[in-house]
Design a protein around this motif. Structure first.
Motif, PDB file in Angstrom:
ATOM      1  N   VAL A  56       8.372  -1.568  57.690  1.00  0.00           N
ATOM      2  CA  VAL A  56       7.163  -1.896  56.926  1.00  0.00           C
ATOM      3  C   VAL A  56       6.733  -3.352  57.078  1.00  0.00           C
ATOM      4  O   VAL A  56       5.663  -3.729  56.597  1.00  0.00           O
ATOM      5  N   ASP A  57       7.533  -4.164  57.745  1.00  0.00           N
ATOM      6  CA  ASP A  57       7.239  -5.597  57.796  1.00  0.00           C
ATOM      7  C   ASP A  57       5.941  -5.912  58.524  1.00  0.00           C
ATOM      8  O   ASP A  57       5.345  -6.966  58.300  1.00  0.00           O
ATOM      9  N   ASP A  58       5.502  -5.018  59.405  1.00  0.00           N
ATOM     10  CA  ASP A  58       4.311  -5.291  60.209  1.00  0.00           C
ATOM     11  C   ASP A  58       3.072  -4.557  59.702  1.00  0.00           C
ATOM     12  O   ASP A  58       2.030  -4.580  60.339  1.00  0.00           O
ATOM     13  N   ILE A  59       3.176  -3.897  58.554  1.00  0.00           N
ATOM     14  CA  ILE A  59       2.041  -3.153  58.000  1.00  0.00           C
ATOM     15  C   ILE A  59       1.205  -4.103  57.144  1.00  0.00           C
ATOM     16  O   ILE A  59       1.709  -4.668  56.175  1.00  0.00           O
ATOM     17  N   PRO A  60      -0.086  -4.288  57.458  1.00  0.00           N
ATOM     18  CA  PRO A  60      -0.886  -5.285  56.737  1.00  0.00           C
ATOM     19  C   PRO A  60      -1.551  -4.773  55.467  1.00  0.00           C
ATOM     20  O   PRO A  60      -1.874  -5.552  54.578  1.00  0.00           O
ATOM     21  N   ALA A  61      -1.786  -3.460  55.377  1.00  0.00           N
ATOM     22  CA  ALA A  61      -2.509  -2.916  54.223  1.00  0.00           C
ATOM     23  C   ALA A  61      -2.309  -1.409  54.181  1.00  0.00           C
ATOM     24  O   ALA A  61      -1.937  -0.786  55.182  1.00  0.00           O
ATOM     25  N   ALA A  62      -2.568  -0.825  53.020  1.00  0.00           N
ATOM     26  CA  ALA A  62      -2.456   0.629  52.871  1.00  0.00           C
ATOM     27  C   ALA A  62      -3.415   1.091  51.785  1.00  0.00           C
ATOM     28  O   ALA A  62      -3.615   0.400  50.779  1.00  0.00           O
ATOM     29  N   THR A  63      -4.003   2.270  52.006  1.00  0.00           N
ATOM     30  CA  THR A  63      -4.956   2.847  51.059  1.00  0.00           C
ATOM     31  C   THR A  63      -4.332   4.064  50.384  1.00  0.00           C
ATOM     32  O   THR A  63      -3.698   4.894  51.044  1.00  0.00           O
ATOM     33  N   PHE A  80     -15.503  -8.689  53.143  1.00  0.00           N
ATOM     34  CA  PHE A  80     -16.327  -7.789  52.336  1.00  0.00           C
ATOM     35  C   PHE A  80     -17.819  -8.083  52.494  1.00  0.00           C
ATOM     36  O   PHE A  80     -18.650  -7.195  52.311  1.00  0.00           O
ATOM     37  N   SER A  81     -18.158  -9.309  52.832  1.00  0.00           N
ATOM     38  CA  SER A  81     -19.574  -9.670  52.943  1.00  0.00           C
ATOM     39  C   SER A  81     -20.268  -8.938  54.083  1.00  0.00           C
ATOM     40  O   SER A  81     -21.497  -8.870  54.118  1.00  0.00           O
ATOM     41  N   ARG A  82     -19.504  -8.377  55.020  1.00  0.00           N
ATOM     42  CA  ARG A  82     -20.091  -7.645  56.142  1.00  0.00           C
ATOM     43  C   ARG A  82     -20.154  -6.135  55.896  1.00  0.00           C
ATOM     44  O   ARG A  82     -20.676  -5.394  56.733  1.00  0.00           O
ATOM     45  N   LEU A  83     -19.619  -5.695  54.778  1.00  0.00           N
ATOM     46  CA  LEU A  83     -19.628  -4.265  54.477  1.00  0.00           C
ATOM     47  C   LEU A  83     -21.004  -3.819  53.990  1.00  0.00           C
ATOM     48  O   LEU A  83     -21.746  -4.601  53.392  1.00  0.00           O
ATOM     49  N   PRO A  84     -21.343  -2.552  54.207  1.00  0.00           N
ATOM     50  CA  PRO A  84     -22.614  -2.039  53.680  1.00  0.00           C
ATOM     51  C   PRO A  84     -22.535  -1.857  52.168  1.00  0.00           C
ATOM     52  O   PRO A  84     -21.443  -1.771  51.590  1.00  0.00           O
ATOM     53  N   GLU A  85     -23.678  -1.766  51.517  1.00  0.00           N
ATOM     54  CA  GLU A  85     -23.718  -1.581  50.067  1.00  0.00           C
ATOM     55  C   GLU A  85     -23.009  -0.305  49.634  1.00  0.00           C
ATOM     56  O   GLU A  85     -22.477  -0.226  48.529  1.00  0.00           O
ATOM     57  N   HIS A 120     -11.475  -1.509  57.870  1.00  0.00           N
ATOM     58  CA  HIS A 120     -10.863  -0.214  58.185  1.00  0.00           C
ATOM     59  C   HIS A 120     -10.357   0.459  56.904  1.00  0.00           C
ATOM     60  O   HIS A 120     -10.609   1.653  56.675  1.00  0.00           O
ATOM     61  N   GLU A 121      -9.652  -0.299  56.067  1.00  0.00           N
ATOM     62  CA  GLU A 121      -9.134   0.277  54.822  1.00  0.00           C
ATOM     63  C   GLU A 121     -10.266   0.660  53.870  1.00  0.00           C
ATOM     64  O   GLU A 121     -10.193   1.677  53.177  1.00  0.00           O
ATOM     65  N   MET A 122     -11.318  -0.142  53.842  1.00  0.00           N
ATOM     66  CA  MET A 122     -12.452   0.195  52.983  1.00  0.00           C
ATOM     67  C   MET A 122     -13.177   1.448  53.472  1.00  0.00           C
ATOM     68  O   MET A 122     -13.743   2.201  52.674  1.00  0.00           O
ATOM     69  N   ALA A 123     -13.148   1.694  54.773  1.00  0.00           N
ATOM     70  CA  ALA A 123     -13.723   2.938  55.295  1.00  0.00           C
ATOM     71  C   ALA A 123     -12.920   4.138  54.801  1.00  0.00           C
ATOM     72  O   ALA A 123     -13.487   5.180  54.444  1.00  0.00           O
ATOM     73  N   PHE A 158     -12.372   8.205  61.922  1.00  0.00           N
ATOM     74  CA  PHE A 158     -13.510   7.848  61.072  1.00  0.00           C
ATOM     75  C   PHE A 158     -13.469   6.364  60.706  1.00  0.00           C
ATOM     76  O   PHE A 158     -14.476   5.649  60.819  1.00  0.00           O
ATOM     77  N   ALA A 159     -12.302   5.882  60.258  1.00  0.00           N
ATOM     78  CA  ALA A 159     -12.185   4.480  59.849  1.00  0.00           C
ATOM     79  C   ALA A 159     -12.382   3.542  61.033  1.00  0.00           C
ATOM     80  O   ALA A 159     -13.027   2.491  60.911  1.00  0.00           O
ATOM     81  N   ASN A 160     -11.846   3.903  62.191  1.00  0.00           N
ATOM     82  CA  ASN A 160     -12.048   3.070  63.376  1.00  0.00           C
ATOM     83  C   ASN A 160     -13.504   3.093  63.827  1.00  0.00           C
ATOM     84  O   ASN A 160     -14.022   2.095  64.342  1.00  0.00           O
ATOM     85  N   SER A 161     -14.167   4.219  63.645  1.00  0.00           N
ATOM     86  CA  SER A 161     -15.589   4.292  63.987  1.00  0.00           C
ATOM     87  C   SER A 161     -16.407   3.386  63.073  1.00  0.00           C
ATOM     88  O   SER A 161     -17.353   2.721  63.518  1.00  0.00           O
ATOM     89  N   ALA A 162     -16.043   3.347  61.794  1.00  0.00           N
ATOM     90  CA  ALA A 162     -16.766   2.493  60.846  1.00  0.00           C
ATOM     91  C   ALA A 162     -16.604   1.016  61.192  1.00  0.00           C
ATOM     92  O   ALA A 162     -17.573   0.244  61.158  1.00  0.00           O
TER      93      ALA A 162
END
Length: 532
Positions: free
Chosen positions: A114-121, A83-88, A167-170, A241-245
């Protein structure tokens, strides 16, 4: 009976002796166990976690909530670094309760691994054209907005973990900005267009779904992470979009390879914040200059780093130049360290020339195959992985539609870039059946050579055997598979078949306007009140 008593009498002393030794051994173990100190966590473990959570919320604006899994100190530390690298602009989004930690994804369709899925938004959405309003609606699900992080995430390398979190935060940012990924400007920059998808039982005037599809004739979409399939950004505008971010934050060549995406993100997402300096050079010149420098400096890890960045999005001309420089460097007498590092670097490139360099190193015994296979990327690019696993993958994201009255099929083939890199040609074989029939009414094939992006569109009329005449109003089954053929080794490898069901409705218009206006419809939840 007497013999049994005698045998028991002879055995009894042994049992007693054995028992004595067992007790003595147990006493010794108990004694050692008593002397061995128990581990005691220095300080108050729960207080430390609560303090870390409080610090995280104060700094970034989000709570870390315990549900199925409790947060651990090292997990909070890793999230803090990401999170410290994310923009404000990604922080302190109002109305968000927080993020959850679960063992694995629970809200998956039945049968989905689902065993290999690390996160979901969350929440998700559906895309519907509402005829009553003549409106393209993105209807957001009535779910609590949140990100769920799963156990597998915290076993990833730090670089990969941070990429996933960002990526998820994007995605999260996108949701609370009215889906910039569906804005006309982003759809134009990212080369996505809408296609109408009628219901199987649809009638004139009914609502229908629509999907955003990529353009197979466009070579470059957002660069992918080392954990993603090469076609990941082509799935939809949201993943692009998320990959671009994440590329904006982490990939130094993104500003050169995707300048329009970069400028959009700089102005409308990152608030002008930049992570890498501008040099004024174009993409090719910057990469080649950097590559020559690390080769001259014998910075072999730098060679791998640049090859990895270039390999995120296939650029044949640039890859060809890098391979030529690798070959020239390898003309020098053998060097065990250099040869291994340069061999690893070739694993990140899709150019067939890179495979030749790698094979020559192995054949000349300058690098062992086993040493290369210990590197995850080299293992993924290997013959064994391709021929035993990737070649079996079925096609995905399959859409049937008509363009200018001609029947089309478009899909993603994630194994296609690797097939080309390993010298295989691909022939797509398709058939169409009436539902419930085993006899096909139409068939055809489509041939692809070289390294391609993995996005394919086939004109069914051009590729059909004979004349294509598809009936209207009848449920039809479209079956699609890929056959990989090596022209020199005469290998034929077949994928699993994929199927979709469709109905051709007379007069239905599959094409959307050139610049459709998309409306986002949020649920009646307090978190979205300011967006309604």
């Amino acid at each position: 009976m007497l013999s049994a008593q005698r045998a028991l009498a002879q055995l009894l002393p042994r049992l007693v002796v054995g028992l004595v030794f067992s007790l003595l051994g147990a006493e010794t173990l108990w004694s050692e166990e008593a002397k061995r100190p128990f581990y005691e966590y220095p300080g108050d473990y729960r207080q430390q976690i609560n303090q870390q959570k409080d610090d995280f919320k104060a700094r970034f604006g989000y709570e870390l909530l315990d549900l199925e899994m409790g947060w651990k100190p090292n997990e909070i530390e890793e999230l803090t670094l990401a999170f410290s690298r994310l923009p404000e602009t990604f922080l302190h989004i109002p109305g968000i309760k927080g993020f959850y930690h679960f063992s694995k994804l629970r809200a998956a369709p039945e049968g989905m691994p689902v065993d290999d899925i690390p996160a979901a938004t969350f929440p998700g959405f559906q895309t519907v054209y509402r005829n009553s309003h003549l409106s393209y609606d993105v209807e957001v699900d009535d779910q609590e907005p949140r990100i769920e992080f799963f156990n597998v995430l915290f076993y990833e390398d730090r670089e990969v973990l941070q990429n996933i979190v960002q990526h998820e935060m994007a995605h999260f940012f996108d949701i609370f900005q009215g889906y910039l990924s569906f804005s006309p400007e982003w759809l134009k920059i990212s080369n996505f267009s809408l296609v109408h998808l009628p219901a199987l039982d649809g009638r004139p005037g009914d609502d229908y779904l629509f999907a955003a599809v990529n353009n197979p004739d466009v070579d470059h979409y957002a660069p992918v992470s080392s954990r993603q399939l090469p076609t990941y950004s082509r799935q939809n505008p949201q993943e692009d979009f998320a990959n671009s971010a994440t590329a904006y934050i982490n990939y130094p060549y993104f500003r050169y390879s995707h300048p329009k995406r970069y400028l959009f993100l700089k102005n409308k997402v990152f608030g002008g914040k930049e992570y890498f300096p501008e040099t004024g050079m174009n993409y090719r010149d910057q990469v080649v200059a950097d590559f020559e420098k690390v080769l001259t400096d014998r910075d072999w890890d730098g060679v791998i780093r640049i090859a990895r960045e270039v390999g995120r999005d296939y650029s044949p001309e640039i890859e060809s130049e890098l391979v030529e420089r690798l070959e020239k460097s390898l003309e020098a007498p053998p060097d065990s360290v250099r040869d291994v590092k340069l061999g690893v670097a070739t694993c990140y490139l899709y150019s067939p020339k890179a495979l030749k360099v790698r094979r020559n190193l192995i054949r000349k015994k300058r690098v062992s195959l086993q040493t290369l296979l210990e590197v995850r990327r080299c293992g993924l690019m290997s013959r064994r992985s391709f021929e035993r696993e990737f070649v079996l993958w079925s096609m995905r994201n399959i859409y049937f539609f008509k363009s200018k009255g001609r029947a089309q099929i478009q899909f993603l083939d994630p194994a296609l870039p690797l097939a080309g890199a390993r010298g295989f040609e691909t022939r797509y074989l398709w058939r169409i059946y009436y539902e419930g029939s085993n006899v096909h009414m139409a068939e055809g094939s489509y041939h692809v050579e070289g390294v391609r992006s993995g996005s394919v569109k086939i004109d069914l009329e051009k590729s059909a055997v004979g004349t294509l005449n598809l009936p209207s109003g009848e449920p039809l089954i479209f079956e699609l598979g890929a056959q990989r053929v090596h022209p020199q080794k005469f290998k034929r490898l077949n994928s699993k078949m994929a199927k979709i069901k469709f109905v051709i409705h007379p007069g239905f218009n599959y094409d959307s306007p050139r610049s459709p206006r998309i409306k986002v419809v949020y649920p009646d939840r307090p978190e979205f009140k300011s967006l309604k």
